[in-house]
Design an enzyme around this catalytic site. Structure first.
Site: not given
Ligand code: CTP
Length: 412
Positions: A219-221, A286
């Site tokens: 995943s991402n932030y 995102a």
């Protein structure tokens, strides 16, 4: 920007949590925006923030006791009624577990609870709970929050982060700027004269999670803050907003239809049915560009010294919309770069058939994923650039929606 607050009468109810230390700043922001603010402070609230500070910044005596001193000339003996009638909005920040319980059952033994009961019908009540994460998840708090929501109050989910208990969890009161903005949007009349009024707007937000196995993911932030701010801003302009979001810790903006998804493929499948009918598609999510080709079922064991993950491309949601959009439909995308990337943002505009690209750099302090501010350059379909200096994401979202309105064909 804060014209919705100008001249409005706001009661700020403060109860006894450590977050009360942020409230003088909130009063200042509201006063600066032209509001008249009266503070109703509970006895425990006064242990965390001084009456003198609040009286000084609000320019008004702080209300605490329902029984005012009988020997002070000019005392309003029925102010527990008149204050509620005076207010255009009641904001309770922070709201402790105790205050939530007292309001939910209708107790009326101090000025805060009296104002809650005497507020005129239809006036917004915004409640910002703040407490330890475990307390917030308790059955009794959940029940009281549900009662208050059913009674027409707007309860804003606390944020996640470090808590006074030393633990990390959901229970933090948002910063004064965020609360002030929330008050502003609840007092704002929905605009019916915008080209977005009554039109469908689809917004993707937050990160996606791509499964490695049943317990792990890539995943991402992304926090989803920008997408959610855009949903609020589009709603303020009268749009019918559908918000398709990956996993985030944010409350659903009022009047917005929300779809929760996990992976890029789920986000794509949730968005696709709206491609044909939406006026504007805003891709603020995102989205992971790749996903593990074959997520394992169960939990992968560490049997080998190394492990290789084969990743395959995800569908590009905004590019797919861009390729099939009809005249009159608009596609808006984001481009996030860690360094000089303006040229690549211009390229994205053409490659994905976008009408507007919001380019932002990533520095983790003032711009990027999990911060409240953003610094953006908007690039329109004619490659004209507009720089938006560092500002709150909520403000940037309104300016971006304003740009979209300018690009819309008013006759459709
Ligand atoms: N996007 C999308 N679906 C994807 C990937 C991205 O809708 N599968 C959208 C994002 O929501 C965003 C824009 O496309 O609006 C970002 O484009 P992307 O090509 O992912 O750009 P970056 O990640 O910024 O750059 P790059 O991958 O080119 O390094």
């Amino acid at each position: 920007m804060f014209s919705a607050v100008q001249g409005k009468n706001i009661i700020l109810g403060i109860s006894g949590g450590i977050a009360a230390y942020k409230t003088p700043q909130l009063v200042r922001l509201l006063k600066k925006a032209g509001a008249n603010v009266r503070v109703a402070l509970t006895a425990s609230g006064s242990r965390f923030v001084s009456e003198l500070s609040l009286a000084t910044v609000s320019g008004e005596a702080v209300c605490r006791e329902t029984f005012p001193p009988a020997d002070v000339p000019g005392t309003d003996f029925t102010r527990h009624i008149s204050l509620g009638e005076w207010a255009d909005a009641l904001v309770i920040a922070p709201a402790t577990a105790n205050t939530l319980a007292r309001l939910a059952v209708g107790l009326c033994d101090d000025m805060l609870s009296a104002c809650f009961i005497t507020l005129r019908p239809g006036k917004p009540v915004l409640i910002f709970p703040a407490m330890d994460g475990q307390m917030y998840r308790s059955a009794s708090v959940r029940r009281n929050v549900a009662t208050l929501v059913a009674g027409g109050c707007t309860v804003i989910e606390p944020e996640s982060g470090d808590l006074a208990s030393g633990q990390c969890g959901t229970g933090r009161m948002p910063d004064p700027e965020v609360i002030a903005d929330r008050i502003r949007s609840s007092l704002q009349e929905i605009r019916r004269d915008s080209p977005l009024s009554g039109r469908q707007v689809v917004i993707t937000a937050g990160p996606t999670r791509e499964k490695i196995d049943d317990v792990r993911f890539v995943s991402n932030y992304s926090s989803g803050k920008m997408g959610f701010a855009l949903a609020c801003a589009a709603r303020e302009r009268g749009a019918e907003v559908r918000l398709i979001t990956g996993p985030v810790h944010l409350a659903t903006p009022e009047g917005v239809e929300r779809f929760d998804v996990e992976s890029a493929c789920e986000m794509h499948d949730a968005a696709k049915p709206f491609f044909a009918t939406c006026a504007v598609f805003i891709a603020a999510a995102a989205v992971a560009d790749y996903r593990p080709e074959m997520p394992a079922s169960g939990k992968l064991k560490k049997t080998e010294p190394e492990m290789r993950l084969l990743l395959v491309r995800n569908p590009d949601i905004v590019a797919e919309f861009g390729a099939q959009k009809q005249p009159g439909q608009l596609a808006v995308g984001f481009a996030l770069e860690t360094s000089e990337g303006l040229a690549s943002a211009h390229g994205k505009l053409d490659e994905k058939h976008l009408d507007l690209v919001a380019f932002n750099t990533y520095d983790r302090k003032t711009s990027g994923f999990d911060v409240d501010t953003n610094t953006m350059t908007l690039i329109d379909r004619n490659h004209r650039e507009t720089l938006l200096p560092t500002m709150l994401k909520t403000e940037a979202a309104r300016l971006l929606i304003g740009h979209i309105e300018q690009l819309m064909d008013p006759d459709r």
